[in-house]
Design a protein around this motif. Structure first.
Motif, PDB file in Angstrom:
ATOM      1  N   GLN A   1       0.823  -1.205   0.000  1.00  0.00           N
ATOM      2  CA  GLN A   1       0.000   0.000   0.000  1.00  0.00           C
ATOM      3  C   GLN A   1       0.865   1.265   0.000  1.00  0.00           C
ATOM      4  O   GLN A   1       2.062   1.244   0.259  1.00  0.00           O
ATOM      5  CB  GLN A   1      -0.908   0.009   1.244  1.00  0.00           C
ATOM      6  CG  GLN A   1      -2.147  -0.868   1.129  1.00  0.00           C
ATOM      7  CD  GLN A   1      -3.105  -0.593   2.271  1.00  0.00           C
ATOM      8  OE1 GLN A   1      -2.718  -0.627   3.444  1.00  0.00           O
ATOM      9  NE2 GLN A   1      -4.356  -0.304   1.945  1.00  0.00           N
ATOM     10  N   TRP A   2       0.205   2.391  -0.262  1.00  0.00           N
ATOM     11  CA  TRP A   2       0.840   3.711  -0.212  1.00  0.00           C
ATOM     12  C   TRP A   2       0.394   4.420   1.066  1.00  0.00           C
ATOM     13  O   TRP A   2      -0.716   4.210   1.547  1.00  0.00           O
ATOM     14  CB  TRP A   2       0.415   4.559  -1.408  1.00  0.00           C
ATOM     15  CG  TRP A   2       0.763   4.012  -2.761  1.00  0.00           C
ATOM     16  CD1 TRP A   2       0.180   2.961  -3.401  1.00  0.00           C
ATOM     17  CD2 TRP A   2       1.763   4.524  -3.654  1.00  0.00           C
ATOM     18  NE1 TRP A   2       0.749   2.764  -4.636  1.00  0.00           N
ATOM     19  CE2 TRP A   2       1.723   3.720  -4.826  1.00  0.00           C
ATOM     20  CE3 TRP A   2       2.678   5.571  -3.595  1.00  0.00           C
ATOM     21  CZ2 TRP A   2       2.567   3.948  -5.911  1.00  0.00           C
ATOM     22  CZ3 TRP A   2       3.514   5.797  -4.678  1.00  0.00           C
ATOM     23  CH2 TRP A   2       3.459   4.988  -5.812  1.00  0.00           C
ATOM     24  N   TYR A   3       1.256   5.324   1.589  1.00  0.00           N
ATOM     25  CA  TYR A   3       0.843   6.162   2.713  1.00  0.00           C
ATOM     26  C   TYR A   3       1.090   7.628   2.366  1.00  0.00           C
ATOM     27  O   TYR A   3       1.996   7.973   1.613  1.00  0.00           O
ATOM     28  CB  TYR A   3       1.568   5.776   4.012  1.00  0.00           C
ATOM     29  CG  TYR A   3       3.042   6.082   4.055  1.00  0.00           C
ATOM     30  CD1 TYR A   3       3.507   7.322   4.500  1.00  0.00           C
ATOM     31  CD2 TYR A   3       3.989   5.133   3.655  1.00  0.00           C
ATOM     32  CE1 TYR A   3       4.860   7.616   4.538  1.00  0.00           C
ATOM     33  CE2 TYR A   3       5.343   5.406   3.690  1.00  0.00           C
ATOM     34  CZ  TYR A   3       5.777   6.650   4.130  1.00  0.00           C
ATOM     35  OH  TYR A   3       7.126   6.933   4.165  1.00  0.00           O
ATOM     36  N   LEU A   4       0.223   8.490   2.944  1.00  0.00           N
ATOM     37  CA  LEU A   4       0.264   9.924   2.658  1.00  0.00           C
ATOM     38  C   LEU A   4       1.261  10.629   3.567  1.00  0.00           C
ATOM     39  O   LEU A   4       1.315  10.374   4.769  1.00  0.00           O
ATOM     40  CB  LEU A   4      -1.127  10.540   2.858  1.00  0.00           C
ATOM     41  CG  LEU A   4      -1.237  12.060   2.630  1.00  0.00           C
ATOM     42  CD1 LEU A   4      -1.078  12.402   1.162  1.00  0.00           C
ATOM     43  CD2 LEU A   4      -2.573  12.579   3.151  1.00  0.00           C
ATOM     44  N   HIS A   5       2.027  11.548   2.987  1.00  0.00           N
ATOM     45  CA  HIS A   5       2.886  12.457   3.772  1.00  0.00           C
ATOM     46  C   HIS A   5       2.895  13.800   3.051  1.00  0.00           C
ATOM     47  O   HIS A   5       3.525  13.966   2.019  1.00  0.00           O
ATOM     48  CB  HIS A   5       4.302  11.899   3.915  1.00  0.00           C
ATOM     49  CG  HIS A   5       4.946  11.496   2.622  1.00  0.00           C
ATOM     50  ND1 HIS A   5       5.630  12.372   1.811  1.00  0.00           N
ATOM     51  CD2 HIS A   5       4.977  10.300   1.990  1.00  0.00           C
ATOM     52  CE1 HIS A   5       6.069  11.740   0.739  1.00  0.00           C
ATOM     53  NE2 HIS A   5       5.684  10.490   0.806  1.00  0.00           N
ATOM     54  N   LEU A   6       2.186  14.767   3.591  1.00  0.00           N
ATOM     55  CA  LEU A   6       2.168  16.095   2.979  1.00  0.00           C
ATOM     56  C   LEU A   6       3.537  16.761   3.050  1.00  0.00           C
ATOM     57  O   LEU A   6       3.800  17.726   2.336  1.00  0.00           O
ATOM     58  CB  LEU A   6       1.126  16.989   3.650  1.00  0.00           C
ATOM     59  CG  LEU A   6      -0.337  16.661   3.361  1.00  0.00           C
ATOM     60  CD1 LEU A   6      -1.240  17.657   4.091  1.00  0.00           C
ATOM     61  CD2 LEU A   6      -0.628  16.670   1.869  1.00  0.00           C
ATOM     62  N   PHE A   7       4.416  16.220   3.911  1.00  0.00           N
ATOM     63  CA  PHE A   7       5.756  16.778   4.039  1.00  0.00           C
ATOM     64  C   PHE A   7       6.753  15.692   3.630  1.00  0.00           C
ATOM     65  O   PHE A   7       6.672  15.152   2.551  1.00  0.00           O
ATOM     66  CB  PHE A   7       5.948  17.332   5.461  1.00  0.00           C
ATOM     67  CG  PHE A   7       5.028  18.495   5.740  1.00  0.00           C
ATOM     68  CD1 PHE A   7       5.411  19.785   5.435  1.00  0.00           C
ATOM     69  CD2 PHE A   7       3.744  18.291   6.257  1.00  0.00           C
ATOM     70  CE1 PHE A   7       4.552  20.864   5.646  1.00  0.00           C
ATOM     71  CE2 PHE A   7       2.879  19.358   6.472  1.00  0.00           C
ATOM     72  CZ  PHE A   7       3.286  20.644   6.151  1.00  0.00           C
ATOM     73  N   ASP A   8       7.703  15.352   4.472  1.00  0.00           N
ATOM     74  CA  ASP A   8       8.732  14.384   4.114  1.00  0.00           C
ATOM     75  C   ASP A   8       8.190  12.952   4.246  1.00  0.00           C
ATOM     76  O   ASP A   8       7.279  12.719   5.052  1.00  0.00           O
ATOM     77  CB  ASP A   8       9.933  14.586   5.046  1.00  0.00           C
ATOM     78  CG  ASP A   8      11.170  13.853   4.590  1.00  0.00           C
ATOM     79  OD1 ASP A   8      11.817  14.322   3.629  1.00  0.00           O
ATOM     80  OD2 ASP A   8      11.486  12.809   5.184  1.00  0.00           O
ATOM     81  N   PRO A   9       8.735  11.990   3.480  1.00  0.00           N
ATOM     82  CA  PRO A   9       8.297  10.593   3.661  1.00  0.00           C
ATOM     83  C   PRO A   9       8.474  10.098   5.090  1.00  0.00           C
ATOM     84  O   PRO A   9       7.797   9.151   5.509  1.00  0.00           O
ATOM     85  CB  PRO A   9       9.204   9.820   2.689  1.00  0.00           C
ATOM     86  CG  PRO A   9       9.551  10.796   1.621  1.00  0.00           C
ATOM     87  CD  PRO A   9       9.658  12.124   2.324  1.00  0.00           C
ATOM     88  N   GLU A  10       9.377  10.717   5.843  1.00  0.00           N
ATOM     89  CA  GLU A  10       9.557  10.345   7.248  1.00  0.00           C
ATOM     90  C   GLU A  10       8.558  11.043   8.168  1.00  0.00           C
ATOM     91  O   GLU A  10       8.704  10.989   9.394  1.00  0.00           O
ATOM     92  CB  GLU A  10      10.992  10.654   7.681  1.00  0.00           C
ATOM     93  CG  GLU A  10      12.028   9.788   6.971  1.00  0.00           C
ATOM     94  CD  GLU A  10      13.441  10.028   7.462  1.00  0.00           C
ATOM     95  OE1 GLU A  10      13.663   9.974   8.688  1.00  0.00           O
ATOM     96  OE2 GLU A  10      14.321  10.277   6.620  1.00  0.00           O
ATOM     97  N   GLN A  11       7.524  11.684   7.567  1.00  0.00           N
ATOM     98  CA  GLN A  11       6.472  12.356   8.341  1.00  0.00           C
ATOM     99  C   GLN A  11       5.092  11.899   7.847  1.00  0.00           C
ATOM    100  O   GLN A  11       4.361  12.651   7.219  1.00  0.00           O
ATOM    101  CB  GLN A  11       6.604  13.875   8.195  1.00  0.00           C
ATOM    102  CG  GLN A  11       7.878  14.443   8.815  1.00  0.00           C
ATOM    103  CD  GLN A  11       8.117  15.880   8.412  1.00  0.00           C
ATOM    104  OE1 GLN A  11       8.499  16.168   7.275  1.00  0.00           O
ATOM    105  NE2 GLN A  11       7.887  16.807   9.327  1.00  0.00           N
ATOM    106  N   PRO A  12       4.723  10.644   8.137  1.00  0.00           N
ATOM    107  CA  PRO A  12       3.420  10.146   7.678  1.00  0.00           C
ATOM    108  C   PRO A  12       2.258  10.882   8.340  1.00  0.00           C
ATOM    109  O   PRO A  12       2.262  11.103   9.550  1.00  0.00           O
ATOM    110  CB  PRO A  12       3.450   8.668   8.083  1.00  0.00           C
ATOM    111  CG  PRO A  12       4.439   8.601   9.219  1.00  0.00           C
ATOM    112  CD  PRO A  12       5.476   9.637   8.911  1.00  0.00           C
ATOM    113  N   ASP A  13       1.257  11.248   7.538  1.00  0.00           N
ATOM    114  CA  ASP A  13       0.087  11.968   8.053  1.00  0.00           C
ATOM    115  C   ASP A  13      -0.827  11.033   8.836  1.00  0.00           C
ATOM    116  O   ASP A  13      -1.088   9.899   8.417  1.00  0.00           O
ATOM    117  CB  ASP A  13      -0.703  12.581   6.895  1.00  0.00           C
ATOM    118  CG  ASP A  13      -0.083  13.867   6.383  1.00  0.00           C
ATOM    119  OD1 ASP A  13       1.125  13.855   6.098  1.00  0.00           O
ATOM    120  OD2 ASP A  13      -0.811  14.865   6.261  1.00  0.00           O
TER     121      ASP A  13
END
Length: 530
Positions: free
Chosen positions: A165-177
């Motif tokens: 699956q994909w996960y959302l991060h409006l900022f860096d990939p190391e900051q999952p929403d």
């Protein structure tokens, strides 16, 4: 008024990593801040705001939080925090701290559990996981892009390399929403607020306060829409959704249940002043940063318009207005206003104008020294994720985060023990601007700030209240704060005369003369008692 301290406070933002290094590891820390508290008391600020000091990999300067209830060892311990808070309160300085509710760090326990769990599991329901589009789900769930550049979605892979699956991060990939439709997320953050309120903090600055709730359909945005924190042109399905307001009503009930008038401040990059005022209704937040003011150009007509619309919109919901010229995310205003001598002249005048306006003011560490942006950091020193995610085309925000110079001489200029190497290099040009170089020096930027903040605390007509514009030549802003206190700023390049005169309380530069008329040099501000 004691019960409304936040309505007229001068609040000083401390970027923890760059304020003062007590142990020589190159990074600022809580003990360093505690050592420098007498300086802040002498400067005359009413409160400080600390950027995140929580456990974090520092992928985004600490705004990627791995543990919301503990201090990162590089910044100290919980005991250090308690000692700092007690020392600040002893000096009459309140403290607000950052809370980061839009996203966690990918190192947070919750996200590690989500990655280890299966699609559709309760662990994944805390975040925004979705199946991809297209053949085999190879395309992101929608076309959203990250604020830092690149796609706002990252695809998980199993240990054997199988895409997932994909996960959302409006900022860096190391900051999952986080997914704020999940009650568990609400409960967690309400508990985090109580954890710090119980320790005695005076409030919270809420990071990305307009971003926690997303349109549940996750619709595509119009092609060509650039992700940006301040976007007045587009209605974005991930910013300023109506659902955020119920979150803040719940948070307000929590802060109201504590003694001592705790404040909630929104970092909400919403350009429409009427929409930002919705965050400040009587049962929601106490303040929101005035980014329309921060981004206004050096132009008298535009500045007056922003002041008028801000006061009207906030007044309609009974809220005080905030004013801010710099923070850890934007180019320092000395540089924004032109750099060099002109930039500093405008920055000093703009500061006096801001500090005379009704409401509260936020100051960013180092602006009281007149620090410019550091625009020539070596590429190998840059750490802002924007640098890499933009393909090394956008240098990011490190230039405003360079550690403070406390003493003249050579690096590290008193930021840390002699011989230590700051996490970002401090330029030689900062030495003459150090705190010790300016303290007690008539006409220095530091002394101008100190005098203005002293007057704000002494004069009842400054701070909260009303203002009245007075007639003035084009390019000049002139207003009355009552009890004979007036402010004038000449935003043109030439001297002007005003019919009234009086006692000069503080001026941003030399050449102000009074007699039957007031002569105000170009790009200069003055406070008068008439």
């Amino acid at each position: 008024m004691e019960s409304h301290w936040w309505r007229e406070a001068a609040i000083y933002q401390i970027y923890v990593r760059s304020f003062a290094d007590s142990d020589g590891d190159g990074e600022g820390d809580l003990a360093g801040i505690r050592q420098k508290l007498p300086y802040l008391a002498e400067l005359g600020v009413d409160a400080v705001w600390l950027t995140p000091f929580y456990v974090s990999p520092l992928a985004d300067g600490g705004y990627d939080v791995a543990d919301y209830r503990d201090v990162d060892p590089r910044f100290g311990t919980l005991e250090d925090f308690d000692a700092l808070l007690a020392a600040a309160h002893e000096l009459g300085i309140r403290m607000i701290i950052d809370v980061v509710p839009n996203h966690t760090s990918s190192a947070h326990r919750w996200f590690r559990e989500a990655v280890a769990a299966e699609p559709g599991s309760p662990e994944r329901a805390r975040y925004l996981f979705r199946d991809g589009r297209g053949p085999n789900g190879d395309e992101p769930p929608n076309n959203w892009t990250s604020i830092f550049g690149g796609p706002a979605w990252t695809r998980l892979k199993r240990a054997d390399g199988t895409p997932e699956q994909w996960y959302l991060h409006l900022f860096d990939p190391e900051q999952p929403d986080l997914d704020w439709t999940n009650p568990e997320v609400h409960d967690e953050f309400e508990d985090v607020l109580r954890f710090w309120l119980d320790r005695g903090v005076d409030g919270f600055r809420i990071d990305v306060a307009h971003g926690m709730v997303k349109d549940q359909d996750l619709p595509d945005v119009a092609e060509g829409t650039e992700a940006g924190m301040l976007d007045g042109q587009h209605v974005l399905p991930y910013f300023d959704q109506d659902g955020v307001h119920e979150i803040y009503r719940r948070w307000r009930r929590i802060t109201d249940s504590y003694e001592g008038d705790r404040a909630l401040v929104a970092e909400a990059w919403v350009e429409d002043v009427d929409r930002i005022a919705r965050y400040l209704r009587p049962d929601e937040l106490h303040q929101a940063f005035n980014f329309e003011y921060l981004t206004a150009p050096w132009d008298a007509a535009r500045l007056r318009e922003v002041v008028d619309t801000s006061l009207a919109a906030n007044g309609a919901v009974g809220a005080a207005t905030t004013w801010v010229l710099s923070n850890h995310d934007v180019v320092r205003h000395v540089t924004r206003f032109g750099g060099g001598e002109q930039g500093l002249r405008r920055a000093r005048a703009g500061t006096l104008f801001m500090l005379a306006l009704p409401g509260s003011a936020y100051l960013y560490q180092g602006e009281e020294l007149g620090l410019p942006e550091v625009t020539d950091l070596p590429e190998e020193a840059l750490q802002d994720p924007t640098w890499e995610r933009s393909g090394r085309t956008d240098r990011g925000r490190d230039g405003c985060r360079v550690p403070l110079p406390w003493e003249a001489g050579s690096a590290p200029f008193g930021f840390g023990p002699e011989g230590s190497a700051p996490w970002l290099p401090i330029p030689e040009s900062y030495g003459p601007l150090s705190r010790d170089s300016q303290r007690g020096v008539e006409g220095s930027t530091l002394e101008m700030y100190t005098r203005a903040l002293q007057l704000r605390s002494e004069l009842a007509s400054l701070g909260d209240g009303t203002m009245e514009w007075l007639e003035a030549p084009e390019g000049v802003l002139y207003f009355d704060r009552g009890a004979g206190i007036r402010c004038a700023v000449n935003m043109t390049g030439a001297a002007v005369e005003l019919p009234e005169s009086g006692e000069v309380l503080v001026a941003s530069g030399p050449g102000v003369s009074t007699g039957e008329r007031l002569t105000l040099p170009g790009e200069t501000a003055v406070w008068l008692r008439v």
